[in-house]
Scaffold this motif. Structure first.
Motif, short mmCIF file in Angstrom:
data_model
loop_
_atom_site.label_atom_id
_atom_site.label_comp_id
_atom_site.label_asym_id
_atom_site.label_seq_id
_atom_site.Cartn_x
_atom_site.Cartn_y
_atom_site.Cartn_z
N PHE A 407 0.86 -1.22 -0.12
CA PHE A 407 0.10 0.09 0.23
C PHE A 407 0.94 1.42 -0.08
N ALA A 412 -4.64 0.54 2.33
CA ALA A 412 -5.23 -0.54 2.61
C ALA A 412 -6.38 -0.36 3.44
N VAL A 432 -6.93 -2.54 -1.79
CA VAL A 432 -5.67 -1.89 -1.43
C VAL A 432 -5.29 -0.87 -2.79
#
Length: 458
Positions: A407, A412, A432
């Motif tokens: 991420f 995320a 994500v």
């Protein structure tokens, strides 16, 4: 011969004088305050007022102050020595003080509950390690200190009232409330027991003041201090639970209890039931991880609790495994937190920046390089008090770059229908965003604050 004769003539004169001096010295060695009581003294100052007159250093009392107080200590078993501990009332005292004097077996003259008058002029008032003291004075390394009143002068300052000793009524307090109780006063604490590891121990080591740890039934702690010269120092600590009556003695900022004898401890009841303070749950989850593309100082970790009952996080922690490391790099302790149903727990890398960017204060500041300061290619685990991984983001030992758990410069976000923790990372539970779009993630860097939702699953 003349000289010898002169000396001989002095012998009959000197001998009676020497005997007289010796007798005086022996008499002074055994001199004690008069057993007579006084009834005509009128106090003109309270103990509380005396304590309030203290100006920060040892000072001589120059006024003709007379104070009344009540004895709460006893040297009968040797746990107190050459001190007299006084409080201003039989019950609910507002102040207490320690009198230093050279006077053994003082309990024969000043038993607990005895009212006394103190003539304070010429005495010194001081404070040592948080304890107020009265006495004579001495100098140590250039500093004036309170010392013991010489035995020949005790009767000039400490006088017994003609009233019979009264029954002291110690104030019943809980351990957390002791800090609001005046020092050097008599207290009673319920439901105390010695720590399990001390049950084969004695009260004290020989010739050494010894601290022994006491707990109440909520695992709150205080220490009992016992002299290694006391009559009962070699006796084994009682194994049960019950009340203790003691002088509250917060020396050096540490709350201590000092008993007058074994009889002040009534630890005969069944010990406290084991207090469970650590809990696990699979209803606490990672709900959002943030690494904003435009401000790395605004990084954070969000937890969400979906359980029905409050959950103490005593012993819980979040661990960060940086890149492909298999050894923990940093950790955040959650022990001081209790979460309620539906509550979010916001952990910022930088609390001030977080509040400035998102308009709300975080619950915890993790700091630089903490789990809350991940740059998006690390692995995070949520661990319960028993060392069990409850929830995880990523795969320990695998660098997140180019994977389904990267991420970096993004976010995320746990899908809203996921309310149970998973100790095995499952990409299908997450949305994500990052700057690569690899392995099914979204190539869309996220900017703070508009692309983040701290404190919300929407």
């Amino acid at each position: 011969m003349e000289i010898i004769n002169k000396k001989a003539r002095w012998i009959p004169v000197l001998a009676p004088l020497l005997l007289l001096v010796q007798a005086c010295l022996m008499q002074e060695d055994w001199e004690v305050p008069s057993s007579e009581c006084v009834s005509e003294l009128s106090p003109n100052i309270t103990l509380r007022e005396v304590l309030d007159s203290y100006q920060g250093s040892t000072q001589e009392i120059l006024d003709d102050w007379v104070m009344e107080a009540y004895v709460i200590s006893s040297d009968e078993t040797g746990n107190f020595f050459n001190t007299l501990h006084l409080q201003d009332r039989i019950a609910d005292p507002e102040g207490g003080i320690q009198v230093e004097f050279e006077f053994r077996d003082s309990h024969l003259f000043f038993p607990p509950g005895q009212k006394v008058f103190l003539k304070l002029k010429g005495l010194f008032l001081g404070k040592s390690k948080g304890i107020f003291k009265l006495g004579s004075s001495y100098t140590s390394f250039g500093n004036l200190q309170v010392g013991r009143i010489p035995k020949h002068a005790v009767g000039n300052h400490v006088l017994k009232a003609c009233e019979a000793p009264m029954a002291l009524r110690p104030k019943t307090v809980a351990i957390p409330d002791l800090t609001s109780q005046p020092a050097n006063t008599l207290v009673r604490l319920e439901n105390l027991e010695f720590a399990q590891e001390l049950l084969d121990s004695t009260y004290a080591q020989s010739e050494v003041p010894t601290l022994r740890r006491l707990l109440d039934c909520e695992d709150r702690e205080i220490s009992l201090m016992t002299s290694g010269y006391s009559d009962f120092y070699e006796k084994t600590l009682p194994a049960g639970m019950g009340p203790i009556t003691a002088v509250y003695y917060p020396e050096g900022g540490k709350a201590l209890l000092v008993v007058r004898s074994e009889e002040d401890l009534d630890l005969t009841a069944e010990r406290c039931e084991e207090l469970i303070t650590e809990f696990t749950s699979d209803s606490l989850i990672f709900s959002e991880l943030a690494d904003p593309d435009n401000n790395s100082a605004a990084r954070y970790v969000e937890l969400f609790y979906a359980g029905d009952q409050p959950l103490s996080l005593n012993g819980w922690h979040i661990d960060r495994y940086t890149n492909d490391n298999t050894e923990r790099g940093s950790s955040i302790d959650l022990s001081d937190i209790t979460v309620n149903s539906g509550q979010f727990l916001l952990i910022a890398s930088n609390a001030a920046v977080f509040q400035e960017i998102y308009g709300t204060a975080p619950d915890i500041e993790g700091g630089l390089n903490s789990p809350a300061d991940s740059n998006g290619d690390d692995n995070l685990v949520l661990v319960d008090p028993f060392g069990t991984i409850i929830d995880i983001f990523g795969i320990i030992g695998e660098d997140g770059s180019g994977t389904a758990h990267e991420f970096e410069d993004g976010r995320a976000f746990r899908k809203e229908d996921i309310n149970k923790a998973n100790p095995v990372f499952d990409p299908s539970e997450w949305e994500v965003f990052n700057d690569t779009g690899a392995s099914g993630t979204v190539n869309q860097p996220q900017r703070a604050p508009q692309d983040f939702t701290p404190g919300s699953r929407g």
